[in-house]
Design an enzyme around this catalytic site. Structure first.
Site, PDB file in Angstrom:
ATOM      1  N   ASP A   1      90.031  56.030  64.532  1.00  0.00           N
ATOM      2  CA  ASP A   1      90.731  55.245  63.492  1.00  0.00           C
ATOM      3  C   ASP A   1      92.248  55.437  63.539  1.00  0.00           C
ATOM      4  OD1 ASP A   1      88.252  54.494  62.624  1.00  0.00           O
ATOM      5  OD2 ASP A   1      88.181  55.932  60.968  1.00  0.00           O
TER       6      ASP A   1
HETATM    7  P1  NAP Z   1      87.366  59.088  63.670  1.00  0.00           P
HETATM    8  O1  NAP Z   1      88.024  57.782  63.495  1.00  0.00           O
HETATM    9  O2  NAP Z   1      86.356  59.505  62.674  1.00  0.00           O
HETATM   10  O3  NAP Z   1      86.730  59.098  65.132  1.00  0.00           O
HETATM   11  C1  NAP Z   1      86.245  60.259  65.694  1.00  0.00           C
HETATM   12  C2  NAP Z   1      85.631  59.914  67.029  1.00  0.00           C
HETATM   13  O4  NAP Z   1      85.275  61.153  67.623  1.00  0.00           O
HETATM   14  C3  NAP Z   1      84.380  59.078  66.928  1.00  0.00           C
HETATM   15  O5  NAP Z   1      84.642  57.736  67.246  1.00  0.00           O
HETATM   16  C4  NAP Z   1      83.411  59.759  67.888  1.00  0.00           C
HETATM   17  O6  NAP Z   1      83.042  58.831  68.902  1.00  0.00           O
HETATM   18  C5  NAP Z   1      84.223  60.887  68.509  1.00  0.00           C
HETATM   19  N1  NAP Z   1      83.440  62.106  68.656  1.00  0.00           N
HETATM   20  C6  NAP Z   1      82.583  62.665  67.781  1.00  0.00           C
HETATM   21  N2  NAP Z   1      82.041  63.764  68.307  1.00  0.00           N
HETATM   22  C7  NAP Z   1      82.571  63.899  69.542  1.00  0.00           C
HETATM   23  C8  NAP Z   1      82.399  64.833  70.600  1.00  0.00           C
HETATM   24  N3  NAP Z   1      81.558  65.875  70.513  1.00  0.00           N
HETATM   25  N4  NAP Z   1      83.124  64.665  71.754  1.00  0.00           N
HETATM   26  C9  NAP Z   1      83.976  63.615  71.870  1.00  0.00           C
HETATM   27  N5  NAP Z   1      84.155  62.692  70.919  1.00  0.00           N
HETATM   28  C10 NAP Z   1      83.464  62.835  69.766  1.00  0.00           C
HETATM   29  O7  NAP Z   1      88.443  60.283  63.763  1.00  0.00           O
HETATM   30  P2  NAP Z   1      90.020  60.268  63.631  1.00  0.00           P
HETATM   31  O8  NAP Z   1      90.636  59.276  64.587  1.00  0.00           O
HETATM   32  O9  NAP Z   1      90.413  61.691  63.709  1.00  0.00           O
HETATM   33  O10 NAP Z   1      90.297  59.682  62.191  1.00  0.00           O
HETATM   34  C11 NAP Z   1      89.963  60.396  61.049  1.00  0.00           C
HETATM   35  C12 NAP Z   1      89.203  59.491  60.099  1.00  0.00           C
HETATM   36  O11 NAP Z   1      88.584  60.322  59.141  1.00  0.00           O
HETATM   37  C13 NAP Z   1      90.120  58.516  59.378  1.00  0.00           C
HETATM   38  O12 NAP Z   1      89.442  57.307  59.106  1.00  0.00           O
HETATM   39  C14 NAP Z   1      90.412  59.274  58.083  1.00  0.00           C
HETATM   40  O13 NAP Z   1      90.772  58.410  57.030  1.00  0.00           O
HETATM   41  C15 NAP Z   1      89.067  59.950  57.846  1.00  0.00           C
HETATM   42  N6  NAP Z   1      89.137  61.199  57.075  1.00  0.00           N
HETATM   43  C16 NAP Z   1      90.203  62.008  57.180  1.00  0.00           C
HETATM   44  C17 NAP Z   1      90.279  63.163  56.422  1.00  0.00           C
HETATM   45  C18 NAP Z   1      91.499  64.047  56.531  1.00  0.00           C
HETATM   46  O14 NAP Z   1      91.984  64.494  55.522  1.00  0.00           O
HETATM   47  N7  NAP Z   1      91.967  64.313  57.747  1.00  0.00           N
HETATM   48  C19 NAP Z   1      89.212  63.517  55.585  1.00  0.00           C
HETATM   49  C20 NAP Z   1      88.074  62.693  55.553  1.00  0.00           C
HETATM   50  C21 NAP Z   1      88.062  61.529  56.304  1.00  0.00           C
HETATM   51  P3  NAP Z   1      81.676  59.030  69.729  1.00  0.00           P
HETATM   52  O15 NAP Z   1      80.578  59.161  68.741  1.00  0.00           O
HETATM   53  O16 NAP Z   1      81.592  57.813  70.577  1.00  0.00           O
HETATM   54  O17 NAP Z   1      81.867  60.271  70.539  1.00  0.00           O
END
Ligand code: NAP
Length: 273
Positions: A200
């Protein structure tokens, strides 16, 4: 009271969705502090009043900071105002025939010829516990004269500061961890943007599609780098549940696999090259 409180809780949280969820967690923390504070007044307990106020205020401040990082107002988050989502194509439409898979050997060739590499970690790096391997890769690249930096999005991972904590834990110097404002102008001068388990926070739909649920959220502009290598296991969406056109971009190569395993394979391939 229990029934009314339950209904109120459900009604408050129900309209909030997708990428706004982290803000909700902070708001609920803030509410718990306010509840403790109110209990303190009822019980005439100063400690509860002070501790509750601290939790309430810090939860509220954190919510505001997170809203700013996602370019959303608190009212919009609480009322679930996201705008229509019809503009987003389905994953099949976005990815069909355009995704290019790569191998560790091919990525190694890119890294060998790169002068500047920016690593963009996300939730997948934490999930696969790849931070130690990422540190080893950084050391290896720096030993061969490559400039390596980290671009950290404020909401990457699942809690504020998630990536900073993991990278600091493995000894990556603080000066190498660059925030959003500092990283974005430098992507155009970057040879390889190595996205490790982020989705994201690097989704160009936030910039390009005003009807996307993440529209207006500031993202890391990795797509402006000369080549983007994305390490993740599949084309599954991230937390916000939407497809990512970055994976189908002309300058993107997908290295499919578990984050830690893929980075370790890169290290082996680099050592052999
Ligand atoms: P993300 O959009 O949730 O994407 C994470 C990606 O990691 C997934 O598409 C997944 O794809 C991949 N993944 C999962 N396990 C994996 C593994 N073992 N090896 C390799 N890839 C793996 O993460 P982000 O880009 O860090 O964005 C964070 C999101 O979480 C945002 O939407 C944010 O709003 C939300 N969020 C943030 C917080 C905060 O405070 N930081 C708290 C809660 C939510 P695959 O399954 O294809 O591997």
């Amino acid at each position: 009271m229990v029934a009314v409180a339950s209904i109120l809780g459900i009604m408050l949280v129900l309209p909030i969705g997708g990428a706004d969820m982290p803000v909700v967690i902070a708001i609920l923390n803030s509410y718990s502090g306010l509840a403790a504070c109110a209990t303190g007044f009822v019980l005439n307990n100063n400690i509860l009043i002070i501790a509750g106020s601290l939790v309430g205020a810090s939860g509220f401040i954190l919510s505001r900071i997170m809203c700013r990082a996602m370019n959303r107002s608190l009212t919009h988050v609480l009322l679930g105002i996201l705008g229509p989502a019809e503009g987003i194509g389905s994953a099949e439409e976005i990815y069909a025939g355009r995704v290019k898979a790569t191998s560790p050997e091919e990525v190694t060739m890119l890294l060998d010829g790169a002068r500047r590499v920016v690593i963009v970690p996300g939730y997948g790096m934490a999930a696969s516990q790849a931070q130690y391997a990422v540190r080893d890769l950084t050391n290896l690249l720096e030993a061969q004269g490559t400039e390596v930096e980290f671009a950290i999005h404020p909401v990457a991972g699942r809690m504020p500061g998630h990536m900073n904590v993991l990278l600091a834990e493995v000894g990556i110097p603080y000066e190498k961890l660059k925030g959003l404002e500092e990283s974005n102008p430098a992507f155009e001068q970057t040879d390889v943007a190595l996205v490790i388990g982020a989705n994201d926070v690097v989704n160009p739909l936030a910039r390009l599609d005003t009807s996307s649920p993440i529209a207006g959220m500031p993202i890391l502009d990795v797509d402006k780098a000369r080549t983007v290598v994305v390490i993740k296991r599949s084309l599954s969406p991230g937390f916000a549940g939407i497809p990512n056109p970055l994976f189908a971009a002309d300058n993107t190569l997908m290295l499919f696999g578990d984050g830690k395993k893929a980075v370790m394979e890169l290290i082996s391939a680099l050592k052999e090259s």
